[in-house]
Design a protein around this motif. Sequence first.
Motif, mmCIF file in Angstrom:
data_model
loop_
_atom_site.group_PDB
_atom_site.id
_atom_site.type_symbol
_atom_site.label_atom_id
_atom_site.label_comp_id
_atom_site.label_asym_id
_atom_site.label_seq_id
_atom_site.Cartn_x
_atom_site.Cartn_y
_atom_site.Cartn_z
ATOM 1 N N ILE A 102 0.825 -1.219 0.000
ATOM 2 C CA ILE A 102 0.000 0.000 0.000
ATOM 3 C C ILE A 102 0.861 1.272 0.000
ATOM 4 O O ILE A 102 0.422 2.308 -0.475
ATOM 5 C CB ILE A 102 -1.033 0.006 1.163
ATOM 6 C CG1 ILE A 102 -0.385 -0.267 2.515
ATOM 7 C CG2 ILE A 102 -2.136 -0.991 0.888
ATOM 8 C CD1 ILE A 102 -1.377 -0.195 3.697
ATOM 9 N N SER A 103 2.092 1.175 0.457
ATOM 10 C CA SER A 103 2.983 2.358 0.475
ATOM 11 C C SER A 103 3.454 2.749 -0.919
ATOM 12 O O SER A 103 3.864 3.875 -1.151
ATOM 13 C CB SER A 103 4.210 2.090 1.344
ATOM 14 O OG SER A 103 3.812 1.774 2.637
ATOM 15 N N LYS A 104 3.427 1.790 -1.831
ATOM 16 C CA LYS A 104 3.871 2.053 -3.207
ATOM 17 C C LYS A 104 2.734 2.549 -4.082
ATOM 18 O O LYS A 104 2.953 2.870 -5.239
ATOM 19 C CB LYS A 104 4.340 0.732 -3.850
ATOM 20 C CG LYS A 104 5.779 0.396 -3.711
ATOM 21 C CD LYS A 104 6.048 -0.736 -4.717
ATOM 22 C CE LYS A 104 7.377 -1.372 -4.532
ATOM 23 N NZ LYS A 104 7.483 -2.619 -5.297
ATOM 24 N N ARG A 105 1.515 2.541 -3.574
ATOM 25 C CA ARG A 105 0.348 2.826 -4.407
ATOM 26 C C ARG A 105 -0.144 4.265 -4.183
ATOM 27 O O ARG A 105 0.615 5.102 -3.706
ATOM 28 C CB ARG A 105 -0.729 1.762 -4.129
ATOM 29 C CG ARG A 105 -0.241 0.353 -4.490
ATOM 30 C CD ARG A 105 -1.317 -0.693 -4.275
ATOM 31 N NE ARG A 105 -2.459 -0.485 -5.153
ATOM 32 C CZ ARG A 105 -3.643 -1.061 -4.980
ATOM 33 N NH1 ARG A 105 -3.825 -1.901 -3.967
ATOM 34 N NH2 ARG A 105 -4.635 -0.826 -5.813
ATOM 35 N N GLU A 106 -1.388 4.551 -4.540
ATOM 36 C CA GLU A 106 -1.912 5.914 -4.445
ATOM 37 C C GLU A 106 -1.772 6.448 -3.018
ATOM 38 O O GLU A 106 -1.863 5.684 -2.052
ATOM 39 C CB GLU A 106 -3.407 5.951 -4.822
ATOM 40 C CG GLU A 106 -3.738 5.410 -6.198
ATOM 41 C CD GLU A 106 -4.162 3.955 -6.168
ATOM 42 O OE1 GLU A 106 -3.583 3.151 -5.403
ATOM 43 O OE2 GLU A 106 -5.082 3.607 -6.937
#
Length: 139
Positions: A102-106
Motif C-alpha cells: 500500500i505504500s507504493k500505491r496511491e
Amino acid sequence: MKKIAILNGPNLNLLGVREPGIYGSQSFEEYFEVLKKIFPNIELTYFQSNIEGELVSKIQEIGFDYDGIVMNPAAYTHTSVAIRDAISAVKTPVVEVHISNISKREAFRHHSYVSAVAVGTIAGLGMKGYELAIRYFVD
Ligand code: DQA
C-alpha cells in the motif's frame, strides 16, 4: 488447539477475478484450503464481508476468545475508525495484512487507521502475507 481467524474486508470476495495484476489470480477460497494444509494443527476460520458493521461485530464476537486475528480490512483500512476501535476494544491481537504494497500505491492508501492498534503489519508479499501472519501466532 490454537484458534486463529482470518477476516477479509470489502471486495476481497473477488480475489482471483479482481485486478489480477495487483491481487493475483487465486481466489481466497482456494488459498484458504492451502492454508489449512500448511497449518493442520490450528483451528483456522475465515470470514469475509463487504459491510463495515459486520466486520466490527465479528471482531467483537471472536475478539475475547481467539488466539489471533489476521485481518485484511481492504478499503476500510484507510477509512474506518469503527474497525480500529473494535480492534483496540478486544483482547485478541490482530496482525494487519495487505496483499499489495500500500505504500507504493496511491497516496490515499498510505494511511492505515488499523496499523496503530495492530501487533504488526505485512504488506506487499501477496497471499503469502496471510501465511506469515498465521506463523507469527503459531510461533
Ligand atoms: C488491500 C489494499 C487496499 O488499499 C485496497 O483497498 C484493498 C486491498 C490489499 O490487500 O492490498 O481492497 O488491502
